[in-house]
Design an enzyme around this catalytic site. Structure first.
Site, mmCIF file in Angstrom:
data_model
loop_
_atom_site.group_PDB
_atom_site.id
_atom_site.type_symbol
_atom_site.label_atom_id
_atom_site.label_comp_id
_atom_site.label_asym_id
_atom_site.label_seq_id
_atom_site.Cartn_x
_atom_site.Cartn_y
_atom_site.Cartn_z
ATOM 1 N N GLU A 172 0.806 -1.228 0.000
ATOM 2 C CA GLU A 172 0.000 0.000 0.000
ATOM 3 C C GLU A 172 0.840 1.281 0.000
ATOM 4 O O GLU A 172 0.657 2.160 0.838
ATOM 5 C CB GLU A 172 -0.979 -0.032 1.193
ATOM 6 C CG GLU A 172 -1.875 -1.270 1.156
ATOM 7 C CD GLU A 172 -2.693 -1.497 2.434
ATOM 8 O OE1 GLU A 172 -2.626 -0.681 3.350
ATOM 9 O OE2 GLU A 172 -3.408 -2.518 2.490
ATOM 10 N N ASN A 219 2.365 -5.029 -3.318
ATOM 11 C CA ASN A 219 0.967 -5.381 -3.039
ATOM 12 C C ASN A 219 0.122 -4.149 -2.719
ATOM 13 O O ASN A 219 0.584 -3.232 -2.034
ATOM 14 C CB ASN A 219 0.972 -6.319 -1.815
ATOM 15 C CG ASN A 219 -0.359 -6.960 -1.533
ATOM 16 O OD1 ASN A 219 -1.024 -7.461 -2.433
ATOM 17 N ND2 ASN A 219 -0.766 -6.958 -0.261
ATOM 18 N N HIS A 255 -9.860 -6.320 -2.238
ATOM 19 C CA HIS A 255 -10.894 -5.993 -1.246
ATOM 20 C C HIS A 255 -11.965 -5.173 -1.967
ATOM 21 O O HIS A 255 -11.747 -4.007 -2.296
ATOM 22 C CB HIS A 255 -10.312 -5.146 -0.105
ATOM 23 C CG HIS A 255 -9.376 -5.913 0.773
ATOM 24 N ND1 HIS A 255 -9.788 -6.962 1.566
ATOM 25 C CD2 HIS A 255 -8.051 -5.777 1.005
ATOM 26 C CE1 HIS A 255 -8.759 -7.443 2.235
ATOM 27 N NE2 HIS A 255 -7.687 -6.745 1.907
ATOM 28 N N GLU A 286 -5.751 -10.853 -1.312
ATOM 29 C CA GLU A 286 -6.602 -10.593 -0.140
ATOM 30 C C GLU A 286 -8.086 -10.476 -0.533
ATOM 31 O O GLU A 286 -8.799 -9.603 -0.033
ATOM 32 C CB GLU A 286 -6.167 -9.294 0.557
ATOM 33 C CG GLU A 286 -4.701 -9.250 0.922
ATOM 34 C CD GLU A 286 -4.290 -8.023 1.726
ATOM 35 O OE1 GLU A 286 -5.155 -7.325 2.269
ATOM 36 O OE2 GLU A 286 -3.065 -7.781 1.813
ATOM 37 N N ASP A 288 -11.859 -10.321 -0.782
ATOM 38 C CA ASP A 288 -13.142 -10.450 -0.084
ATOM 39 C C ASP A 288 -14.086 -9.406 -0.662
ATOM 40 O O ASP A 288 -13.650 -8.407 -1.229
ATOM 41 C CB ASP A 288 -13.033 -10.372 1.449
ATOM 42 C CG ASP A 288 -12.340 -9.149 1.994
ATOM 43 O OD1 ASP A 288 -12.188 -8.144 1.252
ATOM 44 O OD2 ASP A 288 -11.958 -9.160 3.176
#
Ligand code: G3I
Length: 374
Positions: A172, A219, A255, A286, A288
């Site tokens: 990030e 990432n 996400h 990751e 979701d």
């Protein structure tokens, strides 16, 4: 078939030998249409497609909850530590390493013939208190910070050499600004404030020094569409490649939330392909998909469930359509331990994973299986 994908297939096929002994998860729905998919879970089906299927692991749940543990074993070929490989855990006191929890996960993975994805080397969150305090009160100056970062990278990557297949080297590092023609700006972290943009190159080189074979990934979230952040990663990766800095791939967290519009599957695929055109791999790290609800206890509507299912399908299909997409990791597989309800409280969001609190497989789970079987 690429050498990388062939290696993944062979590794994961070997893992399947062990799987036949694992009973199917009790939560699996057994309606007749679904029986067409046979007994193969995500892990087995992913192996046939040359894709690691991963999950983020909550170590407390792994010890305390047998159903969680059983699903983690049977459905996934890859595990990521949700928290325990982060800097605040691995170096709680300056110069004192503690890899106990991460080592537990590595042992679990080894017992279950799973691969480990490392998360993460450098971030601006979950840093040890001694480090953030030292930087803010001036007892850690720029030069000391650089040697602390070097030591951390060498110690962490060195400790897991040969045990972790790839690392989120940075996490990030860009803001959410810019647009498809204007790259996002750098996030104003202690790393950027002290070193400008150069720290990325240092950490990649140190990580390579500590493990000559591990995959090195940058990432982030919100980098799966043609936006400013994706452009910033493309430009940075291109520049790093030009300078022969070791870099193996882009980590796409994934996400997503139903609060935002339905992402265009063609655009996701094209964004991934833009990264792979630089010779990079892609790992979904990751995934979701959150559902906005009226209160934390309000169940999602049938329409919301359908939309969530569609989005899970679009994301995994995009990965399957891109040859160098080697990993599809969920940020947790059960709502019971998901970070989402605790984080998004106002307005509330939840129900983000493929298994309910009670471990009932949702349509999202079945669509992932169908996509992998397709
Ligand atoms: O360590 C303390 C523990 O001592 C205390 O007993 C406990 C009580 O609540 O809190 C513990 O810290 C929590 C930590 O997770 C470990 O469980 C923090 O409060 C909590 O904020 C922290 O949340 C994690 C979050 O990263 C931190 O930013 C989530 O579990 C984790 O899922 C989340 O993961 C991030 C990825 O690393 C990067 N991408 C985004 C993703 C979601 O935010």
């Amino acid at each position: 078939m690429s050498k990388q994908r062939l290696t993944v297939i062979l590794t994961v096929l070997a893992a399947l030998m062990a799987l036949f002994a694992v009973p199917a998860a009790s939560a699996h729905n057994s309606s007749s249409a679904r029986e067409d998919l046979g007994d193969r879970g995500l892990r087995d089906l992913g192996a046939l497609r040359g894709l690691y299927i991963g999950t983020a692991v909550n170590m407390d749940a792994l010890s305390a909850d047998p159903t969680y543990r059983s699903l983690t074993q049977s459905e996934f070929s890859s595990v990521t530590a949700e928290n325990v490989m982060k800097w605040e855990t691995v170096e709680p006191q300056r110069g004192v390493d503690n890899f106990t929890q991460g080592d537990r996960l590595v042992r679990f993975a080894r017992r279950n013939k799973q691969s480990v994805y490392g998360h993460n080397i450098l971030w601006h969150n979950q840093l040890p208190g001694w480090l953030t305090t030292g930087v803010s009160n001036g007892t850690i100056d720029k030069q000391a910070l650089k040697s602390i970062l070097r030591r951390h990278t060498l110690a962490l990557v060195g400790h897991y050499r040969g045990k972790v297949r790839a690392w989120d080297v940075t996490n990030e590092i860009f803001n959410d600004d810019g647009d498809k023609n204007t790259p996002a700006t750098w996030r104003d972290t202690i790393w950027y404030q002290n070193f400008g943009t150069e720290y990325v190159e240092w950490v990649l080189r140190w990580a390579r020094q500590a493990d000559s074979r591990v995959g090195l990934y940058l990432n982030d979230y919100n980098n799966e569409n043609f936006n400013g952040k994706a452009l910033a990663y493309y430009n940075l990766a291109k520049e790093l490649k030009r300078k022969h800095v070791p870099l193996d791939g882009i980590g796409v967290q994934g996400h997503l939330s139903l609060k935002y519009g339905h992402p265009d599957p063609g655009e996701i695929k094209a964004t991934l392909q833009r990264y792979t055109s630089l010779g990079l791999g892609i790992a979904f790290t990751e995934v979701d998909i959150r559902i906005p609800v009226l209160t934390a206890e309000t169940p999602p509507t049938a329409e919301q469930v359908t939309e969530q299912t569609r989005r899970y399908r679009d994301v995994i299909d995009a990965c399957l359509a891109v040859r160098r997409c080697n990993t599809f990791t969920l940020w947790g597989h059960a709502d019971k331990y998901s970070w989402v309800p605790g984080w998004f409280t106002n307005p509330p969001e939840g129900y983000a994973t493929p298994f309910t609190d009670a471990y009932v497989a949702k349509p999202a789970y079945w669509t992932l299986r169908e996509a992998l079987a397709g």
